[in-house]
Write a protein that holds these residues in place. Structure first.
Motif, PDB file in Angstrom:
ATOM      1  N   ALA A 166       0.850  -1.194   0.000  1.00  0.00           N
ATOM      2  CA  ALA A 166       0.000   0.000   0.000  1.00  0.00           C
ATOM      3  C   ALA A 166       0.886   1.245   0.000  1.00  0.00           C
ATOM      4  N   GLY A 167       0.310   2.368  -0.401  1.00  0.00           N
ATOM      5  CA  GLY A 167       1.040   3.628  -0.341  1.00  0.00           C
ATOM      6  C   GLY A 167       1.507   3.891   1.081  1.00  0.00           C
ATOM      7  N   GLY A 168       2.590   4.641   1.220  1.00  0.00           N
ATOM      8  CA  GLY A 168       3.112   4.948   2.541  1.00  0.00           C
ATOM      9  C   GLY A 168       4.545   5.425   2.444  1.00  0.00           C
ATOM     10  N   THR A 169       5.214   5.492   3.591  1.00  0.00           N
ATOM     11  CA  THR A 169       6.607   5.926   3.648  1.00  0.00           C
ATOM     12  C   THR A 169       7.494   4.704   3.828  1.00  0.00           C
ATOM     13  N   TYR A 170       8.493   4.593   2.976  1.00  0.00           N
ATOM     14  CA  TYR A 170       9.396   3.453   2.994  1.00  0.00           C
ATOM     15  C   TYR A 170      10.840   3.941   2.989  1.00  0.00           C
ATOM     16  N   LYS A 171      11.746   3.114   3.540  1.00  0.00           N
ATOM     17  CA  LYS A 171      13.169   3.479   3.594  1.00  0.00           C
ATOM     18  C   LYS A 171      13.965   2.897   2.436  1.00  0.00           C
ATOM     19  N   THR A 172      13.313   2.087   1.611  1.00  0.00           N
ATOM     20  CA  THR A 172      13.982   1.505   0.448  1.00  0.00           C
ATOM     21  C   THR A 172      13.042   1.599  -0.753  1.00  0.00           C
ATOM     22  N   ALA A 173      13.600   1.403  -1.936  1.00  0.00           N
ATOM     23  CA  ALA A 173      12.784   1.378  -3.148  1.00  0.00           C
ATOM     24  C   ALA A 173      11.749   0.263  -3.020  1.00  0.00           C
ATOM     25  N   GLN A 174      10.601   0.437  -3.662  1.00  0.00           N
ATOM     26  CA  GLN A 174       9.518  -0.543  -3.576  1.00  0.00           C
ATOM     27  C   GLN A 174       9.154  -1.065  -4.961  1.00  0.00           C
ATOM     28  N   SER A 175       8.789  -2.334  -5.012  1.00  0.00           N
ATOM     29  CA  SER A 175       8.269  -2.936  -6.230  1.00  0.00           C
ATOM     30  C   SER A 175       6.758  -3.047  -6.026  1.00  0.00           C
ATOM     31  N   VAL A 176       6.009  -2.214  -6.761  1.00  0.00           N
ATOM     32  CA  VAL A 176       4.565  -2.097  -6.536  1.00  0.00           C
ATOM     33  C   VAL A 176       3.791  -2.943  -7.547  1.00  0.00           C
ATOM     34  N   THR A 177       2.925  -3.801  -7.000  1.00  0.00           N
ATOM     35  CA  THR A 177       2.051  -4.632  -7.820  1.00  0.00           C
ATOM     36  C   THR A 177       0.649  -4.026  -7.796  1.00  0.00           C
TER      37      THR A 177
END
Length: 174
Positions: A17-28
């Motif tokens: 889900a959308g949000g704040t992350y500390k690393t790159a994300q792979s979004v499905t």
């Protein structure tokens, strides 16, 4: 009178889900309506029939808003789904020097440290900006003449530190 009930395509969902992350994300992006076509944008604009068709996960490396909707022939288009990702990658701490730059009588053993545990410190002693091929700091540096040390620190998964500079003026007593 007849009431026509045309079904609507399910609204797409995002994983993670959308949000704040500390690393790159792979979004499905997924849609519960079997056989639906998902179209999306990554610039925050509303997707339409000319937007790219979703086929593989989207790699998000910076702050990004993904919007998506789904279509299927014979059905009403889905609502537009939105997910905003904030990629907040931490930065390695700037290295520090001990002793600090300054004027000294006699040679100095200069130690470089970094508060970020596990960081690799790279440095130069010719005043040039250090880079990935510069010397790796492993122990004290003996300074016997006027020297400018520049250092930065790196750690996998983090943003490199800024460059720290220390200028040493060595006065040799006679």
């Amino acid at each position: 009178t007849y009431e026509i009930n045309i079904p609507q395509v399910a609204t797409p969902t995002f994983s993670p889900a959308g949000g704040t992350y500390k690393t790159a994300q792979s979004v499905t992006i997924a849609c519960a309506t079997e056989g639906a076509t998902i179209r999306y944008t990554v610039d925050g604009s509303t997707p339409n029939s000319t937007s790219p068709v979703y086929t593989t996960p989207i790699t998000v490396t910076e702050n990004t808003t993904i919007k998506a909707y789904a279509t299927k022939i014979g059905m009403i288009d889905s609502e537009v789904a939105t997910a905003t990702y904030e990629i907040n990658i931490p930065q390695v701490a700037k290295p520090t020097f001990n002793p600090v730059g300054g004027t000294y009588v006699g040679a100095q053993n200069v130690m470089i440290s970094c508060e970020t545990e596990g960081a690799t410190i790279r440095y130069t002693i010719d005043g040039s900006i250090p880079n990935a091929s510069s010397l790796i700091y492993t122990g004290p540096i003996m300074i016997t003449k006027n020297t400018t040390i520049k250092a930065y620190a790196t750690k996998t998964g983090m943003i490199d530190s800024s460059v720290a500079t220390a200028i040493y003026e060595i006065n040799v007593s006679k």
